[in-house]
Design an enzyme around this catalytic site. Structure first.
Site, PDB file in Angstrom:
ATOM      1  N   SER A 274      -0.531   1.346  -2.594  1.00 21.04           N
ATOM      2  CA  SER A 274       0.887   1.445  -2.971  1.00 21.04           C
ATOM      3  C   SER A 274       1.245   2.841  -3.442  1.00 21.04           C
ATOM      4  CB  SER A 274       1.197   0.483  -4.129  1.00 21.04           C
ATOM      5  OG  SER A 274       1.105  -0.833  -3.700  1.00 21.04           O
TER       6      SER A 274
ATOM      7  N   HIS B 171       4.187   0.720   1.406  1.00 20.43           N
ATOM      8  CA  HIS B 171       3.094   0.783   2.376  1.00 20.43           C
ATOM      9  C   HIS B 171       3.720   1.033   3.755  1.00 20.43           C
ATOM     10  CE1 HIS B 171      -0.367  -1.010   0.047  1.00 20.43           C
ATOM     11  NE2 HIS B 171       0.637  -1.293  -0.749  1.00 20.43           N
TER      12      HIS B 171
ATOM     13  N   HIS C 270      -3.425  -7.344   1.746  1.00 19.20           N
ATOM     14  CA  HIS C 270      -4.009  -7.875   0.509  1.00 19.20           C
ATOM     15  C   HIS C 270      -4.344  -9.357   0.683  1.00 19.20           C
ATOM     16  CE1 HIS C 270      -1.383  -4.514  -0.641  1.00 19.20           C
ATOM     17  NE2 HIS C 270      -2.200  -4.308  -1.658  1.00 19.20           N
TER      18      HIS C 270
ATOM     19  N   TYR D  32      -3.651 -11.631  -1.379  1.00 23.03           N
ATOM     20  CA  TYR D  32      -2.531 -12.467  -1.838  1.00 23.03           C
ATOM     21  C   TYR D  32      -1.470 -12.688  -0.759  1.00 23.03           C
ATOM     22  CZ  TYR D  32      -0.030  -8.029  -2.685  1.00 23.03           C
ATOM     23  OH  TYR D  32       0.538  -6.796  -2.546  1.00 23.03           O
ATOM     24  N   GLU D  33      -1.552 -11.936   0.344  1.00 24.10           N
ATOM     25  CA  GLU D  33      -0.577 -12.157   1.414  1.00 24.10           C
ATOM     26  C   GLU D  33      -0.847 -13.483   2.132  1.00 24.10           C
ATOM     27  OE1 GLU D  33       0.762  -8.374   3.481  1.00 24.10           O
ATOM     28  OE2 GLU D  33      -0.890  -7.601   2.275  1.00 24.10           O
TER      29      GLU D  33
ATOM     30  N   ALA E 230      -2.866   1.671  -6.765  1.00 21.23           N
ATOM     31  CA  ALA E 230      -2.078   1.775  -7.992  1.00 21.23           C
ATOM     32  C   ALA E 230      -2.652   0.738  -8.948  1.00 21.23           C
ATOM     33  CB  ALA E 230      -0.616   1.473  -7.702  1.00 21.23           C
TER      34      ALA E 230
ATOM     35  N   MET F 136      -4.903  -5.239  -7.591  1.00 25.52           N
ATOM     36  CA  MET F 136      -5.038  -6.409  -6.709  1.00 25.52           C
ATOM     37  C   MET F 136      -5.689  -6.039  -5.383  1.00 25.52           C
ATOM     38  SD  MET F 136      -1.168  -7.852  -7.261  1.00 25.52           S
ATOM     39  CE  MET F 136      -0.398  -7.847  -8.893  1.00 25.52           C
ATOM     40  N   SER F 137      -6.449  -4.958  -5.347  1.00 22.62           N
ATOM     41  CA  SER F 137      -6.965  -4.504  -4.040  1.00 22.62           C
ATOM     42  C   SER F 137      -8.306  -3.795  -4.215  1.00 22.62           C
ATOM     43  CB  SER F 137      -5.956  -3.540  -3.405  1.00 22.62           C
ATOM     44  OG  SER F 137      -5.904  -2.332  -4.138  1.00 22.62           O
TER      45      SER F 137
ATOM     46  N   ASN G  63       1.216   2.080 -14.783  1.00 21.46           N
ATOM     47  CA  ASN G  63       1.869   1.365 -15.895  1.00 21.46           C
ATOM     48  C   ASN G  63       0.802   0.980 -16.907  1.00 21.46           C
ATOM     49  OD1 ASN G  63       1.235  -0.574 -13.480  1.00 21.46           O
ATOM     50  ND2 ASN G  63       1.125  -1.853 -15.307  1.00 21.46           N
TER      51      ASN G  63
ATOM     52  N   HIS H 222       7.152  -3.950  -9.426  1.00 20.01           N
ATOM     53  CA  HIS H 222       6.650  -3.117  -8.336  1.00 20.01           C
ATOM     54  C   HIS H 222       7.444  -1.800  -8.260  1.00 20.01           C
ATOM     55  CE1 HIS H 222       4.358  -2.285  -4.756  1.00 20.01           C
ATOM     56  NE2 HIS H 222       5.444  -2.178  -4.006  1.00 20.01           N
TER      57      HIS H 222
HETATM   58  N1  HPA Z   1      -1.684  -5.286 -12.676  1.00 22.22           N
HETATM   59  C1  HPA Z   1      -2.089  -5.587 -11.423  1.00 22.22           C
HETATM   60  N2  HPA Z   1      -1.886  -4.796 -10.386  1.00 22.22           N
HETATM   61  C2  HPA Z   1      -1.244  -3.638 -10.601  1.00 22.22           C
HETATM   62  C3  HPA Z   1      -0.782  -3.255 -11.872  1.00 22.22           C
HETATM   63  C4  HPA Z   1      -1.020  -4.125 -12.965  1.00 22.22           C
HETATM   64  O1  HPA Z   1      -0.640  -3.863 -14.128  1.00 22.22           O
HETATM   65  N3  HPA Z   1      -0.189  -2.032 -11.731  1.00 22.22           N
HETATM   66  C5  HPA Z   1      -0.297  -1.704 -10.416  1.00 22.22           C
HETATM   67  N4  HPA Z   1      -0.926  -2.660  -9.716  1.00 22.22           N
END
Ligand code: HPA
Length: 279
Positions: free
Chosen positions: A31, A62, A85, A87-88, A115, A213-214, A237, A249
């Site tokens: 991302s 993406h 991913h 989760y898709e 990310a 998540m990746s 974040n 996101h």
């Molecule tokens: N959690 C999960 N996935 C993420 C986060 C997060 O805080 N930030 C960017 N991808």
């Protein structure tokens, strides 16, 4: 479970599209990382919808393109601008296609990017973190299924998923680019929900420094296949419960946009280091 027939079809399409490609390296961009390719000379491109079974990345941030590119130092690289991913919901096959394609070209080194939310207090938005090790908290594993020797042995060792010489190279690239690089443990959850504050407290106790998540599935597959893997997280974040604001996101992509100069400089310097390595 990975569908090996579907992987073959995907790799065949890329070999047909780029018959002269002789990549030594791979780069999978998560991302917000898509624009770090500006320093590369693009020799060919293939949208993901032209790669059978790859599908389209439905995630904003993406691009959904495979680039055959060359760095200034002359290192041919296959660059995946965007990833699929777990989760898709389409299982492991789309996630495994980029690692399989890279393996089919016999690349030596792959850099994964993502990310991530910062859990360790010093990991603030905009910082880059070199992944030293990971925790697979996805609740599944891409290697579940019949053993396929493409991915090494039945029970791959996980003591050194992220090669230490490559981690040192990433640190050198950061130093040359004058971008501070942290190092830490990345935990992958399944998503697509962000975590609860209670989950983040648990993950902190378990030893996670950053969360996403990746990346972990690709790192498992590539390292099992004997390919040298490195990974970099852009902290976008503070993780849930640490952050005073709800996670989104949009916040993630905005943070990568702000960090783009650092990300681009580090990637350019990694490829300079990789070119030196060849000699
Ligand atoms: N959690 C999960 N996935 C993420 C986060 C997060 O805080 N930030 C960017 N991808």
């Amino acid at each position: 479970m990975i569908n090996a027939v579907k992987l073959d079809a995907a790799a065949d399409a890329v070999h047909t599209a780029f018959p002269n490609a002789r990549p030594q390296c791979g780069l999978i961009l998560g991302s917000g990382w898509g624009d770090v390719v500006i320093g590369f000379n693009v020799l060919g491109e293939l949208p993901y919808d032209k790669i059978p079974n790859m599908g389209k990345t439905a995630v904003t941030g993406h691009a959904g393109k495979l680039l055959w590119a060359e760095s200034n130092g002359g290192t041919q690289t296959l660059i995946f601008q965007g990833r699929r991913h777990f989760y898709e919901g389409e299982g492991w096959t789309p996630v495994a296609i980029p690692p399989f394609i890279l393996e089919s070209f016999d690349v030596r080194t792959v850099i994964l990017t993502n990310a991530a939310g910062g859990i360790r207090p010093d990991l603030k938005p905009g910082m880059l973190m070199i992944v030293r090790d990971h925790i697979n908290f996805i609740g599944s594993n891409p290697l579940i299924g019949p053993h396929d020797s493409t991915w090494g042995t039945r029970f791959p060792d996980q003591s050194h998923v992220y090669a230490s010489d490559l981690r040192h190279l990433l640190h050198r690239a950061g130093a040359t680019a004058r971008v501070p690089m942290a190092e830490g443990v990345y935990l992958a959850g399944s998503g697509p929900c962000y975590e609860t504050p209670a989950e983040i407290r648990m993950f902190k106790t378990l030893g996670a420094d950053a969360i996403g998540m990746s990346t972990v599935p690709e790192a498992i597959l590539l390292s099992a296949a004997g390919i040298r893997v490195g990974a970099i997280s852009c902290i976008t974040n503070l993780a849930a419960g640490i952050s005073p604001t709800p996670l989104s996101h949009e916040e993630v992509t905005e943070a990568t946009r702000l960090a783009m100069p650092s990300m681009t400089a580090v990637i350019a310097n990694i490829w300079k280091e990789l070119a030196h390595e060849k000699n």
